[in-house]
Design an enzyme around this catalytic site. Sequence first.
Site, PDB file in Angstrom:
ATOM      1  N   ARG A 313       0.875  -1.183   0.000  1.00 18.27           N
ATOM      2  CA  ARG A 313       0.000   0.000   0.000  1.00 18.27           C
ATOM      3  C   ARG A 313       0.912   1.233   0.000  1.00 18.27           C
ATOM      4  NH1 ARG A 313      -2.690   1.040   5.524  1.00 18.27           N
ATOM      5  NH2 ARG A 313      -0.869   2.396   5.650  1.00 18.27           N
ATOM      6  N   HIS A 317      -3.657   4.758   4.961  1.00 22.66           N
ATOM      7  CA  HIS A 317      -4.940   4.060   4.856  1.00 22.66           C
ATOM      8  C   HIS A 317      -5.924   4.856   4.003  1.00 22.66           C
ATOM      9  CE1 HIS A 317      -8.308   1.579   5.863  1.00 22.66           C
ATOM     10  NE2 HIS A 317      -8.987   2.647   6.230  1.00 22.66           N
ATOM     11  N   TYR A 325       4.389   6.127   9.882  1.00 20.40           N
ATOM     12  CA  TYR A 325       4.854   4.940  10.596  1.00 20.40           C
ATOM     13  C   TYR A 325       5.528   3.935   9.667  1.00 20.40           C
ATOM     14  CZ  TYR A 325       0.257   3.890   8.695  1.00 20.40           C
ATOM     15  OH  TYR A 325      -0.808   3.774   7.848  1.00 20.40           O
TER      16      TYR A 325
END
Length: 423
Positions: A313, A317, A325
């Site tokens: 990814r 999100h 992170y």
Amino acid sequence: MANPKSRRSGQKSASNGNRSFLKAQFSEDRTYTIPDLRLEKPSFTIRQIRKGDEICYEVEGNLNSAVPPIRESKYLSKQQHIEIYRWMLLNRKMEQALENLYKQGKVVGGVYFGLGQEACSCASAFALHKDEWLGPLIRNQGSLLVRGFSPRDIMMQYMAKAGSPTKGRDASSHFGDIYERNVVAPISTLGDLIPVLAGVALGARLQGREIAVMTYIGDGGQSTGVTYEGLNFAAVQHLGLVLFVENNLWGYSTPADMQFRVKDLAERAIAYGIPGVIVDGTDACQVYDAAHEACERARRGEGPTLIEAKMMRMKGHAIHDAAEYVPKSLFEYWGKRDPIARFENYLVKVKKWLTREENEKLTADVDRQLEEDRDYAVASPMPSPESAAGGVYCDGCHDIKPKYGRINTEERSSAKIEVGHAH
Ligand SMILES: Cc1ncc(C[n+]2csc(CCOP(=O)(O)OP(=O)(O)O)c2C)c(N)n1
Ligand SMILES: [Mg+2]
């Protein structure tokens, strides 16, 4: 990938009233091999560490390996390669346009991206026939394009416009089309599409057709109970479910290494008694070939397949998440494995199926289409306030007709499934 063998002679079919059963695919042999189409097998681990008061992640392993070539497809024609490439470009550039619209304050809610996953979305959906079914997740906007939604539809949806698929009632991915495009509208609860799509395949069977139905689940979502229930149901009923497990290494901010203990999520297939296969999710040819074989198996009435697509990814999100992170070195590693840049190189330089001029024209066409769609979506009206209460309850507005034939719940003499172990 399938390895059907004869049934154990001591086993009897479960007696179940008038039901006929598909011929068994059960084998006495353990078939624990998981084919792996990848041309490289990244080996690194993401570990959580504490630095003072902070929790962060570090990567351990080899991040300097050479970028693998694209694997030659066994099935795609030259023209189909170019079509898939175009869908991938449209997918990527549409998401770039959405990001800009968001930053201009025109989007209602967030925006979700499938950056780095375009090959998986587009080449998988490309393997379905028009009259088969897809259940997309939030990152599979490329699959929606392949199924016939336009960038205009998706942009209007994000802007909650009156002309959007949900007429402004939802601002992201919760839409489908049961009439023309055969797309099941997802809801957010991860895994729930799996039994729903299994049910679609069962519905088609009751109308005399074995079809392929495709859906997706992430490395995080695959841990849900409903994933197990849905896939197990599809397995025992030999339903034509093609499940892509999109292992993009993160579920929100949790790395895959902290979500499951198996080495590869495709191994889960063994426990369901179905074929599993691993592909490089950044290689459109591998994704297509595995999807095509799984769809063909589905159409033969032989049951589901689990395909694990490994990739990364490449954003957070959703747009609110800067993904700080994620160790930078991981972005660099997967950035070199960009599915579009590599496919472009394959088509233009390796295969020479696209000249530089043709590639430029194709790209300009995609840009032009997106510009037109964006302008249309921006200029289109918001829904009227009075319309908000409409469409909440179905008052007979959905006329759902069988698509494939008359529904037959009688015993079928030609039925292929034989189910059940004697106990
Ligand atoms: C059953 C369920 N639990 C939790 C959530 C909240 N949630 C939405 S997305 C997400 C992360 C999913 O990660 P993954 O399945 O790896 O998919 P990705 O976002 O990486 O594509 C979570 C936990 C949800 N939607 N459904
Ligand atoms: Mg994930």
